[in-house]
Scaffold this motif. Structure first.
Motif, PDB file in Angstrom:
ATOM      1  N   ILE A  98      -4.973   0.217 -11.546  1.00  0.00           N
ATOM      2  CA  ILE A  98      -5.465  -1.165 -11.387  1.00  0.00           C
ATOM      3  C   ILE A  98      -5.107  -2.017 -12.612  1.00  0.00           C
ATOM      4  O   ILE A  98      -4.809  -3.207 -12.485  1.00  0.00           O
ATOM      5  CB  ILE A  98      -6.983  -1.196 -11.051  1.00  0.00           C
TER       6      ILE A  98
ATOM      7  N   ILE B 156      -6.873   7.217 -13.540  1.00  0.00           N
ATOM      8  CA  ILE B 156      -6.511   6.334 -12.409  1.00  0.00           C
ATOM      9  C   ILE B 156      -6.722   4.858 -12.739  1.00  0.00           C
ATOM     10  O   ILE B 156      -6.244   3.987 -12.019  1.00  0.00           O
ATOM     11  CB  ILE B 156      -7.275   6.712 -11.110  1.00  0.00           C
ATOM     12  N   THR B 157      -7.411   4.607 -13.846  1.00  0.00           N
ATOM     13  CA  THR B 157      -7.577   3.205 -14.268  1.00  0.00           C
ATOM     14  C   THR B 157      -6.211   2.563 -14.548  1.00  0.00           C
ATOM     15  O   THR B 157      -6.058   1.344 -14.442  1.00  0.00           O
ATOM     16  CB  THR B 157      -8.435   3.120 -15.541  1.00  0.00           C
TER      17      THR B 157
ATOM     18  N   VAL C  83       0.042   4.211  -2.832  1.00  0.00           N
ATOM     19  CA  VAL C  83      -0.423   5.551  -2.438  1.00  0.00           C
ATOM     20  C   VAL C  83       0.329   6.668  -3.187  1.00  0.00           C
ATOM     21  O   VAL C  83      -0.308   7.499  -3.841  1.00  0.00           O
ATOM     22  CB  VAL C  83      -0.376   5.726  -0.900  1.00  0.00           C
TER      23      VAL C  83
ATOM     24  N   VAL D 106     -11.219  -9.371  -8.081  1.00  0.00           N
ATOM     25  CA  VAL D 106     -10.357  -8.232  -7.742  1.00  0.00           C
ATOM     26  C   VAL D 106     -11.160  -7.217  -6.931  1.00  0.00           C
ATOM     27  O   VAL D 106     -10.757  -6.788  -5.836  1.00  0.00           O
ATOM     28  CB  VAL D 106      -9.792  -7.561  -9.032  1.00  0.00           C
TER      29      VAL D 106
ATOM     30  N   ILE E 254       0.855  -1.211   0.000  1.00  0.00           N
ATOM     31  CA  ILE E 254       0.000   0.000   0.000  1.00  0.00           C
ATOM     32  C   ILE E 254       0.886   1.254   0.000  1.00  0.00           C
ATOM     33  O   ILE E 254       0.544   2.252  -0.638  1.00  0.00           O
ATOM     34  CB  ILE E 254      -0.980  -0.036   1.198  1.00  0.00           C
TER      35      ILE E 254
ATOM     36  N   PHE F 283     -13.863 -11.136 -14.936  1.00  0.00           N
ATOM     37  CA  PHE F 283     -12.431 -11.176 -14.654  1.00  0.00           C
ATOM     38  C   PHE F 283     -12.098 -10.292 -13.446  1.00  0.00           C
ATOM     39  O   PHE F 283     -11.291 -10.668 -12.590  1.00  0.00           O
ATOM     40  CB  PHE F 283     -11.648 -10.713 -15.890  1.00  0.00           C
ATOM     41  N   TYR F 284     -12.729  -9.113 -13.396  1.00  0.00           N
ATOM     42  CA  TYR F 284     -12.418  -8.171 -12.314  1.00  0.00           C
ATOM     43  C   TYR F 284     -13.250  -8.415 -11.049  1.00  0.00           C
ATOM     44  O   TYR F 284     -13.038  -7.749 -10.046  1.00  0.00           O
ATOM     45  CB  TYR F 284     -12.622  -6.724 -12.791  1.00  0.00           C
TER      46      TYR F 284
ATOM     47  N   PHE G 100      -9.691   4.160  -3.576  1.00  0.00           N
ATOM     48  CA  PHE G 100      -9.030   4.570  -4.825  1.00  0.00           C
ATOM     49  C   PHE G 100      -9.088   3.446  -5.868  1.00  0.00           C
ATOM     50  O   PHE G 100      -9.473   3.664  -7.019  1.00  0.00           O
ATOM     51  CB  PHE G 100      -7.576   4.949  -4.510  1.00  0.00           C
ATOM     52  N   VAL G 101      -8.745   2.233  -5.418  1.00  0.00           N
ATOM     53  CA  VAL G 101      -8.727   1.105  -6.363  1.00  0.00           C
ATOM     54  C   VAL G 101     -10.150   0.767  -6.815  1.00  0.00           C
ATOM     55  O   VAL G 101     -10.381   0.489  -8.003  1.00  0.00           O
ATOM     56  CB  VAL G 101      -8.022  -0.130  -5.739  1.00  0.00           C
TER      57      VAL G 101
ATOM     58  N   PHE H  82      -5.830 -11.275  -5.072  1.00  0.00           N
ATOM     59  CA  PHE H  82      -6.729 -10.197  -4.623  1.00  0.00           C
ATOM     60  C   PHE H  82      -7.721 -10.685  -3.564  1.00  0.00           C
ATOM     61  O   PHE H  82      -8.088  -9.918  -2.686  1.00  0.00           O
ATOM     62  CB  PHE H  82      -7.435  -9.559  -5.820  1.00  0.00           C
TER      63      PHE H  82
ATOM     64  N   LYS I  91     -14.379   2.738 -12.943  1.00  0.00           N
ATOM     65  CA  LYS I  91     -14.147   3.495 -14.189  1.00  0.00           C
ATOM     66  C   LYS I  91     -13.841   2.557 -15.356  1.00  0.00           C
ATOM     67  O   LYS I  91     -14.264   2.798 -16.474  1.00  0.00           O
ATOM     68  CB  LYS I  91     -12.999   4.499 -13.984  1.00  0.00           C
ATOM     69  N   ILE I  92     -13.103   1.487 -15.083  1.00  0.00           N
ATOM     70  CA  ILE I  92     -12.823   0.522 -16.159  1.00  0.00           C
ATOM     71  C   ILE I  92     -14.144  -0.125 -16.602  1.00  0.00           C
ATOM     72  O   ILE I  92     -14.415  -0.277 -17.790  1.00  0.00           O
ATOM     73  CB  ILE I  92     -11.834  -0.568 -15.684  1.00  0.00           C
TER      74      ILE I  92
ATOM     75  N   PHE J 164      -6.723   3.674   0.176  1.00  0.00           N
ATOM     76  CA  PHE J 164      -6.181   2.874  -0.931  1.00  0.00           C
ATOM     77  C   PHE J 164      -7.298   2.036  -1.566  1.00  0.00           C
ATOM     78  O   PHE J 164      -7.445   1.993  -2.786  1.00  0.00           O
ATOM     79  CB  PHE J 164      -5.053   1.977  -0.393  1.00  0.00           C
TER      80      PHE J 164
ATOM     81  N   VAL K 170     -12.677   2.806  -7.107  1.00  0.00           N
ATOM     82  CA  VAL K 170     -13.105   3.823  -8.085  1.00  0.00           C
ATOM     83  C   VAL K 170     -12.464   3.525  -9.445  1.00  0.00           C
ATOM     84  O   VAL K 170     -13.121   3.609 -10.493  1.00  0.00           O
ATOM     85  CB  VAL K 170     -12.734   5.250  -7.588  1.00  0.00           C
ATOM     86  N   ALA K 171     -11.179   3.148  -9.410  1.00  0.00           N
ATOM     87  CA  ALA K 171     -10.483   2.830 -10.667  1.00  0.00           C
ATOM     88  C   ALA K 171     -11.156   1.646 -11.378  1.00  0.00           C
ATOM     89  O   ALA K 171     -11.355   1.672 -12.599  1.00  0.00           O
ATOM     90  CB  ALA K 171      -9.018   2.520 -10.377  1.00  0.00           C
ATOM     91  N   ILE K 172     -11.539   0.632 -10.604  1.00  0.00           N
ATOM     92  CA  ILE K 172     -12.210  -0.535 -11.216  1.00  0.00           C
ATOM     93  C   ILE K 172     -13.563  -0.097 -11.800  1.00  0.00           C
ATOM     94  O   ILE K 172     -13.918  -0.470 -12.927  1.00  0.00           O
ATOM     95  CB  ILE K 172     -12.408  -1.671 -10.181  1.00  0.00           C
TER      96      ILE K 172
END
Lengths: 428, 155
Positions: free
Chosen positions: A43, A39-40, A26, B128, A22, B124-125, B97-98, B53, B104-105, B94, B100-102
């Motif tokens: 991941i 931000i994609t 960060v 995760v 982490i 697949f995700y 953040f992750v 994950f 968005k994908i 953290f 939100v990123a997922i």
């Protein structure tokens, strides 16, 4: 946001006790937000780094080593090593090193060696009157062989980070592991005379004894040979050889009557904890290293190092110093994932072979596992030996001499690493 | 929380066994029947991603992540508590953040399929996203524990 600042935030976060993985994501996430990069990316990079065929070997080698440790196979390896060098002065100390070499041919991780063989080795040495400090120090020092001799989890991770052939890297570890074994055995031989260590076995083995030990241990000792043979013949890739190791370990457990489904599930759970802690760092390091690359940190480091010297010998000396210091503070996987993209371009520019550098890097980091403040092998040995870590760090110090000598030899005689992979797969 | 951790470990065990079997069957298929399978290879890689994950919440709940504790060891209990609060908040951040990123994908690419199994990104995700979601829950659990059960703080 510069590469230096990203690293600075990472170090500060890591020192607060935040999980290393982490601590990497960060600053990388902040960088993406500040630089208005989607931000994609974070991941996607993390998932893509794990969606890799070579990395499949990591959980499987950990699984195989855990099966060996739980199935009584490790004990048989130790007894077999006794047969080989037990009669020498300081025999059990030498057995400790040889057993680590044989175990290295199966496990590929220093901590698996410490956790599996450590108990048996320290217990046996204690019974023969060795001090706890000496027993633990030899166990820790000999565990550095594990990730050098094939198979090797750190070398597989380095291969993924450096986009270098895992097969070449694994084969490159064979002779360096023998060199490390030899220097450690010389050091133990010296201590055996100085401290008057006893012989490991006080009588000559009778033929019957030899046959019994060999018969008991042979199926276990065959395992590294099967794995090496499989890889050399091209039958299995390093990933596939890990699956073969598991299959053979299960076969041995059935043979030795130590197999149970409950036991297998327990081993699976142990494997998952180790695997996920290591691979979570690999995933996190993928986005962390990417931000450093975008910020051109490797180029800056390269310019700085090449500004000092263009000589491969000097650059290798500098990188050794950097990696030894890094190994003192960073966990092995994190260090490989961070320093490979930063240091490798410079060394490639100077003509250093990436396979040779991989070996040198991993060995540096293995030495780091014996040094304060983040000496993982020492932390693992402390409860096994029942000694505080500061005593163990002190006890292992004399072994820095042979390990240092081995490091110099491996750094400046690249042929030791490269001869076998070049012979098998060509120099390109 | 222990039950939740146990559940995730059991699911991850299934993925670990699938991973091993996929590679083992692949060896037999290639060496005996001369017929390698890209489906098995993709299944093994999917299993690896999923098990890692899905184990992150277990590592979080059981506090088994790899950390550097040299500073923490020298801190008094009160300071450790402050650090612990900070760690849980950053860990939760953290996870958000992750997630939100997922999300968005998934907005645009949820139906993009993997090359061999033709598995949509949404599937697949899924492991995760599930893993990270429960990591968030694990961090929030530890955060509340710090205040409701002082003995837990700084552990």
């Amino acid at each position: 946001m510069s590469g230096g600042l990203i690293i600075g935030i990472f170090i500060v976060l890591m020192l607060t006790g935040l999980p290393i993985a982490i601590s990497m994501v960060v600053p990388a996430g902040i960088y993406l937000l500040v630089s208005q990069i989607p931000i994609t990316t974070a991941i996607q990079r993390m998932v893509t780094s794990l969606n890799s065929f070579p990395l499949l070997a990591v959980p499987m080698f950990i699984f195989a080593a855990n099966l060996m440790n739980n199935g009584g196979i490790t004990e048989r390896l130790f007894d077999f090593a006794k047969l080989l060098v037990g009669r020498m002065k300081g025999g059990l100390a030498q057995v400790n090193i040889i057993a680590s070499l044989i175990f290295a041919g199966i496990s590929g991780a220093a901590l698996a060696d410490v956790g599996g063989l450590g108990n048996i080795e320290i217990d046996a040495m204690k019974k023969q009157g060795y001090s706890m400090e000496d027993s633990a120090a030899i166990t820790a020092a000999s565990a550095t062989i594990g990730p050098i001799f094939p198979p090797s989890i750190p070398l597989i991770i380095y291969g993924a980070a450096a986009e270098t052939s895992s097969m070449k890297l694994l084969m490159a570890g064979v002779f360096p592991a023998l060199v490390i074994t030899a220097v450690l055995m010389l050091m133990v031989g010296f201590f055996a005379r100085k401290k008057n260590y006893p012989r490991g076995v006080d009588h000559k083995f009778t033929k019957r004894e030899m046959l019994t030990i060999a018969k008991r241990g042979l199926p276990s000792v065959l395992m590294p040979m099967i794995l090496m043979g499989g890889m050399l013949s091209g039958w299995f890739s390093p990933t596939e050889v890990a699956a073969v190791a598991i299959t053979y370990a299960i076969f041995l457990m059935i043979l030795y009557k130590s197999f149970s489904f409950k036991g297998i599930i327990k081993v699976c759970k142990e494997t998952l904890i180790s695997t996920s802690s290591v691979l979570f760092i690999v995933a996190a390091a993928a986005i962390f290293a990417w931000t450093l690359t975008v910020e051109q940190l490797p180029q800056q480091v390269s310019a700085a190092l090449l500004g000092i010297s263009h000589s491969p010998a000097m650059l290798l000396l500098l990188t050794n110093v950097i990696l030894l210091i890094a190994g003192m503070f960073l966990e092995t996987t994190a260090a490989i994932m961070i320093f490979t993209p930063i240091l490798l371009p410079t060394l490639l520019a100077a003509g250093v072979n990436p396979v040779h550098f991989g070996l040198v890097m991993v060995f540096n980091l293995m030495i780091g596992m014996l040094t304060p403040p983040v000496g993982m092998s020492i932390y693992m040995l402390s409860p096994i030996a029942g000694l505080p870590v500061n005593k163990l760090f002190k006890a292992v110090m004399p072994y820095m001499i042979p390990l240092g000598i081995a490091l110099v030899i491996l750094t400046y005689v690249p042929e030791i690493s490269l001869w076998l992979p070049n012979l098998l797969y060509g120099s390109r | 929380m222990r039950k939740l951790s146990g559940f995730f470990q059991n699911v991850a065990v299934v993925f670990l066994i699938t991973l091993f079997l996929s590679v083992a069957i692949q060896i037999v298929m290639r060496n005996v029947f001369n017929a390698g399978s890209v489906v098995l290879e993709e299944l093994a890689r999917f299993s690896l991603v999923s098990l890692v994950f899905l184990m992150i919440p277990v590592l979080t709940i059981e506090k088994k992540q790899i950390i550097v504790d040299i500073v923490l060891l020298y801190l008094p209990a009160s300071a450790r508590k402050v650090f612990d609060v900070f760690i849980q908040i950053v860990s939760a951040g953290f996870s958000v953040f992750v997630l939100v990123a997922i999300a968005k994908i998934m907005e645009n690419n949820w139906n993009v399929k993997t090359p061999a199994i033709h598995m949509p990104n949404a599937i697949f995700y899924f492991p995760v996203a599930t893993g990270i979601l429960f990591t968030l829950i694990g961090s929030l659990y530890h955060l509340t524990k710090i205040f409701t059960s002082p003995k837990e703080a700084g552990k």
